[in-house]
Design a protein around this motif. Structure first.
Motif, PDB file in Angstrom:
ATOM      1  N   GLU A 261       0.854  -1.179   0.000  1.00  0.00           N
ATOM      2  CA  GLU A 261       0.000   0.000   0.000  1.00  0.00           C
ATOM      3  C   GLU A 261       0.890   1.229   0.000  1.00  0.00           C
ATOM      4  OE1 GLU A 261      -2.781  -0.054   3.183  1.00  0.00           O
ATOM      5  OE2 GLU A 261      -3.852  -1.834   2.448  1.00  0.00           O
ATOM      6  N   ALA A 262       0.566   2.175  -0.847  1.00  0.00           N
ATOM      7  CA  ALA A 262       1.343   3.411  -0.911  1.00  0.00           C
ATOM      8  C   ALA A 262       0.914   4.350   0.204  1.00  0.00           C
ATOM      9  CB  ALA A 262       1.139   4.079  -2.267  1.00  0.00           C
ATOM     10  N   GLY A 263       1.902   5.003   0.803  1.00  0.00           N
ATOM     11  CA  GLY A 263       1.608   5.979   1.842  1.00  0.00           C
ATOM     12  C   GLY A 263       1.452   7.360   1.247  1.00  0.00           C
ATOM     13  N   SER A 264       1.821   8.364   1.995  1.00  0.00           N
ATOM     14  CA  SER A 264       1.716   9.731   1.508  1.00  0.00           C
ATOM     15  C   SER A 264       2.925  10.095   0.652  1.00  0.00           C
ATOM     16  CB  SER A 264       1.613  10.700   2.699  1.00  0.00           C
ATOM     17  OG  SER A 264       2.742  10.551   3.543  1.00  0.00           O
ATOM     18  N   ALA A 265       2.830  11.230  -0.012  1.00  0.00           N
ATOM     19  CA  ALA A 265       3.928  11.756  -0.821  1.00  0.00           C
ATOM     20  C   ALA A 265       4.630  12.835  -0.007  1.00  0.00           C
ATOM     21  CB  ALA A 265       3.387  12.332  -2.128  1.00  0.00           C
ATOM     22  N   ARG A 266       5.889  12.590   0.343  1.00  0.00           N
ATOM     23  CA  ARG A 266       6.642  13.511   1.190  1.00  0.00           C
ATOM     24  C   ARG A 266       7.503  14.430   0.325  1.00  0.00           C
ATOM     25  NH1 ARG A 266       6.648  12.481   6.517  1.00  0.00           N
ATOM     26  NH2 ARG A 266       5.621  10.550   7.197  1.00  0.00           N
ATOM     27  N   PRO A 267       7.350  15.743   0.465  1.00  0.00           N
ATOM     28  CA  PRO A 267       8.184  16.658  -0.322  1.00  0.00           C
ATOM     29  C   PRO A 267       9.662  16.469   0.022  1.00  0.00           C
ATOM     30  CG  PRO A 267       6.337  17.818   0.700  1.00  0.00           C
ATOM     31  CD  PRO A 267       6.386  16.466   1.329  1.00  0.00           C
ATOM     32  N   MET A 268      10.481  16.218  -0.968  1.00  0.00           N
ATOM     33  CA  MET A 268      11.892  15.937  -0.722  1.00  0.00           C
ATOM     34  C   MET A 268      12.674  17.194  -0.361  1.00  0.00           C
ATOM     35  SD  MET A 268      12.424  13.063  -3.705  1.00  0.00           S
ATOM     36  CE  MET A 268      14.203  13.085  -3.570  1.00  0.00           C
ATOM     37  N   ALA A 269      12.130  18.366  -0.665  1.00  0.00           N
ATOM     38  CA  ALA A 269      12.783  19.621  -0.306  1.00  0.00           C
ATOM     39  C   ALA A 269      12.280  20.155   1.030  1.00  0.00           C
ATOM     40  CB  ALA A 269      12.562  20.659  -1.401  1.00  0.00           C
ATOM     41  N   GLY A 270      11.417  19.373   1.716  1.00  0.00           N
ATOM     42  CA  GLY A 270      10.876  19.793   2.993  1.00  0.00           C
ATOM     43  C   GLY A 270       9.437  20.252   2.872  1.00  0.00           C
ATOM     44  N   GLY A 271       8.707  20.090   3.957  1.00  0.00           N
ATOM     45  CA  GLY A 271       7.309  20.487   3.955  1.00  0.00           C
ATOM     46  C   GLY A 271       6.418  19.342   4.399  1.00  0.00           C
ATOM     47  N   ARG A 272       5.129  19.605   4.453  1.00  0.00           N
ATOM     48  CA  ARG A 272       4.170  18.616   4.928  1.00  0.00           C
ATOM     49  C   ARG A 272       3.874  17.573   3.852  1.00  0.00           C
ATOM     50  NH1 ARG A 272      -0.541  21.564   8.508  1.00  0.00           N
ATOM     51  NH2 ARG A 272       0.856  22.496  10.100  1.00  0.00           N
ATOM     52  N   PRO A 273       3.710  16.317   4.264  1.00  0.00           N
ATOM     53  CA  PRO A 273       3.329  15.279   3.292  1.00  0.00           C
ATOM     54  C   PRO A 273       1.964  15.564   2.678  1.00  0.00           C
ATOM     55  CG  PRO A 273       4.108  14.312   5.357  1.00  0.00           C
ATOM     56  CD  PRO A 273       3.925  15.774   5.614  1.00  0.00           C
ATOM     57  N   LYS A 274       1.786  15.073   1.462  1.00  0.00           N
ATOM     58  CA  LYS A 274       0.501  15.188   0.777  1.00  0.00           C
ATOM     59  C   LYS A 274      -0.086  13.794   0.585  1.00  0.00           C
ATOM     60  CE  LYS A 274       1.325  19.246  -2.183  1.00  0.00           C
ATOM     61  NZ  LYS A 274       1.239  19.716  -3.596  1.00  0.00           N
ATOM     62  N   PRO A 275      -1.402  13.657   0.669  1.00  0.00           N
ATOM     63  CA  PRO A 275      -1.998  12.370   0.299  1.00  0.00           C
ATOM     64  C   PRO A 275      -1.850  12.155  -1.195  1.00  0.00           C
ATOM     65  CG  PRO A 275      -3.704  14.005   0.689  1.00  0.00           C
ATOM     66  CD  PRO A 275      -2.408  14.646   1.092  1.00  0.00           C
ATOM     67  N   LEU A 276      -1.687  10.913  -1.603  1.00  0.00           N
ATOM     68  CA  LEU A 276      -1.555  10.643  -3.034  1.00  0.00           C
ATOM     69  C   LEU A 276      -2.780  11.096  -3.814  1.00  0.00           C
ATOM     70  CD1 LEU A 276       0.201   7.161  -3.264  1.00  0.00           C
ATOM     71  CD2 LEU A 276       1.149   9.416  -3.733  1.00  0.00           C
ATOM     72  N   ALA A 277      -3.922  11.121  -3.130  1.00  0.00           N
ATOM     73  CA  ALA A 277      -5.151  11.576  -3.796  1.00  0.00           C
ATOM     74  C   ALA A 277      -5.023  13.009  -4.299  1.00  0.00           C
ATOM     75  CB  ALA A 277      -6.326  11.453  -2.833  1.00  0.00           C
ATOM     76  N   ALA A 278      -4.093  13.775  -3.735  1.00  0.00           N
ATOM     77  CA  ALA A 278      -3.911  15.166  -4.179  1.00  0.00           C
ATOM     78  C   ALA A 278      -3.396  15.248  -5.609  1.00  0.00           C
ATOM     79  CB  ALA A 278      -2.945  15.888  -3.234  1.00  0.00           C
ATOM     80  N   PHE A 279      -2.820  14.140  -6.108  1.00  0.00           N
ATOM     81  CA  PHE A 279      -2.282  14.121  -7.471  1.00  0.00           C
ATOM     82  C   PHE A 279      -3.241  13.442  -8.463  1.00  0.00           C
ATOM     83  CE2 PHE A 279       1.294  14.273  -4.570  1.00  0.00           C
ATOM     84  CZ  PHE A 279       2.084  15.282  -5.100  1.00  0.00           C
ATOM     85  N   SER A 280      -4.382  12.997  -7.964  1.00  0.00           N
ATOM     86  CA  SER A 280      -5.348  12.329  -8.838  1.00  0.00           C
ATOM     87  C   SER A 280      -5.789  13.264  -9.957  1.00  0.00           C
ATOM     88  CB  SER A 280      -6.559  11.880  -8.019  1.00  0.00           C
ATOM     89  OG  SER A 280      -7.495  11.215  -8.846  1.00  0.00           O
ATOM     90  N   GLY A 281      -5.823  12.742 -11.172  1.00  0.00           N
ATOM     91  CA  GLY A 281      -6.211  13.529 -12.334  1.00  0.00           C
ATOM     92  C   GLY A 281      -5.083  14.343 -12.928  1.00  0.00           C
ATOM     93  N   GLN A 282      -3.885  14.268 -12.351  1.00  0.00           N
ATOM     94  CA  GLN A 282      -2.754  15.029 -12.861  1.00  0.00           C
ATOM     95  C   GLN A 282      -1.776  14.126 -13.617  1.00  0.00           C
ATOM     96  OE1 GLN A 282      -0.690  17.669 -10.139  1.00  0.00           O
ATOM     97  NE2 GLN A 282      -2.387  17.598  -8.680  1.00  0.00           N
ATOM     98  N   ARG A 283      -1.011  14.748 -14.505  1.00  0.00           N
ATOM     99  CA  ARG A 283       0.129  14.061 -15.103  1.00  0.00           C
ATOM    100  C   ARG A 283       1.310  14.222 -14.164  1.00  0.00           C
ATOM    101  NH1 ARG A 283       2.327  15.952 -19.778  1.00  0.00           N
ATOM    102  NH2 ARG A 283       3.015  13.892 -20.473  1.00  0.00           N
ATOM    103  N   VAL A 284       2.051  13.135 -13.968  1.00  0.00           N
ATOM    104  CA  VAL A 284       3.217  13.172 -13.080  1.00  0.00           C
ATOM    105  C   VAL A 284       4.344  12.373 -13.722  1.00  0.00           C
ATOM    106  CG1 VAL A 284       1.789  13.352 -10.992  1.00  0.00           C
ATOM    107  CG2 VAL A 284       2.565  11.097 -11.769  1.00  0.00           C
ATOM    108  N   HIS A 285       5.574  12.794 -13.447  1.00  0.00           N
ATOM    109  CA  HIS A 285       6.726  11.959 -13.756  1.00  0.00           C
ATOM    110  C   HIS A 285       6.882  10.953 -12.614  1.00  0.00           C
ATOM    111  CE1 HIS A 285       8.080  14.255 -17.198  1.00  0.00           C
ATOM    112  NE2 HIS A 285       8.067  15.375 -16.495  1.00  0.00           N
ATOM    113  N   ALA A 286       7.060   9.687 -12.950  1.00  0.00           N
ATOM    114  CA  ALA A 286       7.249   8.648 -11.938  1.00  0.00           C
ATOM    115  C   ALA A 286       8.607   7.997 -12.157  1.00  0.00           C
ATOM    116  CB  ALA A 286       6.137   7.600 -12.028  1.00  0.00           C
ATOM    117  N   VAL A 287       9.406   7.960 -11.113  1.00  0.00           N
ATOM    118  CA  VAL A 287      10.778   7.452 -11.181  1.00  0.00           C
ATOM    119  C   VAL A 287      10.895   6.209 -10.314  1.00  0.00           C
ATOM    120  CG1 VAL A 287      13.198   7.947 -10.673  1.00  0.00           C
ATOM    121  CG2 VAL A 287      11.722   9.745 -11.614  1.00  0.00           C
ATOM    122  N   ALA A 288      11.423   5.132 -10.898  1.00  0.00           N
ATOM    123  CA  ALA A 288      11.605   3.901 -10.136  1.00  0.00           C
ATOM    124  C   ALA A 288      12.839   3.169 -10.634  1.00  0.00           C
ATOM    125  CB  ALA A 288      10.379   2.996 -10.260  1.00  0.00           C
TER     126      ALA A 288
END
Length: 339
Positions: free
Chosen positions: A220-247
């Protein structure tokens, strides 16, 4: 046809036959490793036992299968049950593999290895990297650890173990069934039958289907943590958006599919497992959000800006698995285990 990880020979997980030279080398590899395994089984090579239980999490194939998420889940369960676990790892891909090191959450992954740094960050447990697992285990015991968990190490027979857990990729399984280099196998599939537990990485809860003797594991995926600092975001915040995914993991498509399941339009960027990133790798030509696995994020902190997010992954298994594992662990401390 099964999915195959990026940069693995196409015949490992495909329909094409392995080249003749590779099959010949597989025969030689199998003979050498088989003799070594038999010498330990017959006691002609001596296994070293430490005065604490040892649990080995490993696999039979070259490449990722979900060992590290399971190791993290196991360590966290041990901690919750009152144990003081320590983790022994080779630290694959580190710059100086011959030098033993303690690894902490802030250790440079080039020095400590990406997976050990991630494990240290997620668990807070003592982590020792050393090509000699026996030396690593003894160092952990000297630091007060009362159980040693080996992240990878089924083939490191010199360290005696009390429990073995084989992790199997539910999509790829054993590929073409051949030994290295003609196939992905480090040892024959029958080796897994001697493990105490066999965990099938099925990816997510919607894909549960374990065979006989295999425990299902899903992520299960958790939240998305800003790598430059700041509060985590729920993954639902990116729903409907285009994103680059790195793995840069054993099977990058698992991560991409997980993000797609959250409603994202994924622009995938797959890299080899344990890839060392530079700025050019992350030059994508558009200013979309960049989501990457935690394992990749620990190596990209210096390259990140406010568009970069680290996505945590949690492994889950049936509660009956943990009951069975702790029953075996508490009733067999210091017991004999055969490789």
């Amino acid at each position: 046809m099964s999915r195959r990880p990026g940069h693995a020979p196409h015949y490992w997980y495909g329909e094409a036959p392995a080249p003749l030279f590779a099959r010949g080398l597989s025969g030689l590899y199998g003979a050498v490793t088989g003799v070594r395994r038999d010498l330990y089984l017959k006691g002609l090579l001596r296994r070293q036992r430490i005065d604490r239980p040892v649990v080995v999490v490993g696999n039979l194939v070259a490449g990722g299968s979900g060992k590290t998420p399971l190791t993290i889940a196991l360590v966290q369960r041990l901690q919750a049950a009152g144990w003081t676990p320590g983790i022994a790892s080779r630290g694959y891909g580190r710059a100086d593999p011959k030098t033993p090191r303690w690894v902490e959450s802030g250790t440079d992954p080039a020095v400590g290895g990406d997976e050990p740094v991630l494990i240290a960050a997620r668990t807070g447990a003592r982590v020792r990297v050393d090509g000699d697992r026996v030396a690593a285990a003894r160092a952990l015991v000297a630091e007060g650890c009362d159980v040693v968990v080996c992240d990878d190490g089924l083939q490191h027979y010199r360290l005696a173990r009390d429990l073995e857990i084989e992790v199997i990729d539910g999509h790829r399984r054993y590929g073409n069934g051949r030994l290295l280099p003609a196939g992905p196998l480090r040892e024959p599939p029958a080796r897994g039958e001697r493990c105490d537990f066999r965990v099938l990485n099925v990816g997510d809860a919607s894909d549960l289907a374990a065979g006989f003797g295999e425990w299902p594991m899903w992520f299960e995926a958790g939240s998305a943590r800003p790598m430059a600092g700041g509060r985590p975001k729920p993954l639902a915040a990116f729903s409907g958006q285009r994103v680059h995914a790195v793995a840069g993991i054993g099977d990058p498509e698992r991560f991409f599919s997980m993000l797609r399941a959250q409603g994202m339009a994924v622009v995938p960027h797959a890299f080899p497992d344990h890839h060392r990133y530079d700025a050019e790798d992350l030059r994508f030509g558009s200013d979309l959000p960049v989501l990457m696995t935690e394992k990749d994020a620990v190596k990209c902190a210096a390259l990140a800006n406010d568009r970069y997010f680290s996505v945590g992954i949690d492994a889950h298994l049936p509660e009956a698995f943990w009951v069975a594992l702790f029953d075996r662990l508490t009733t067999r401390p210091g017991g004999n285990a055969t490789p």
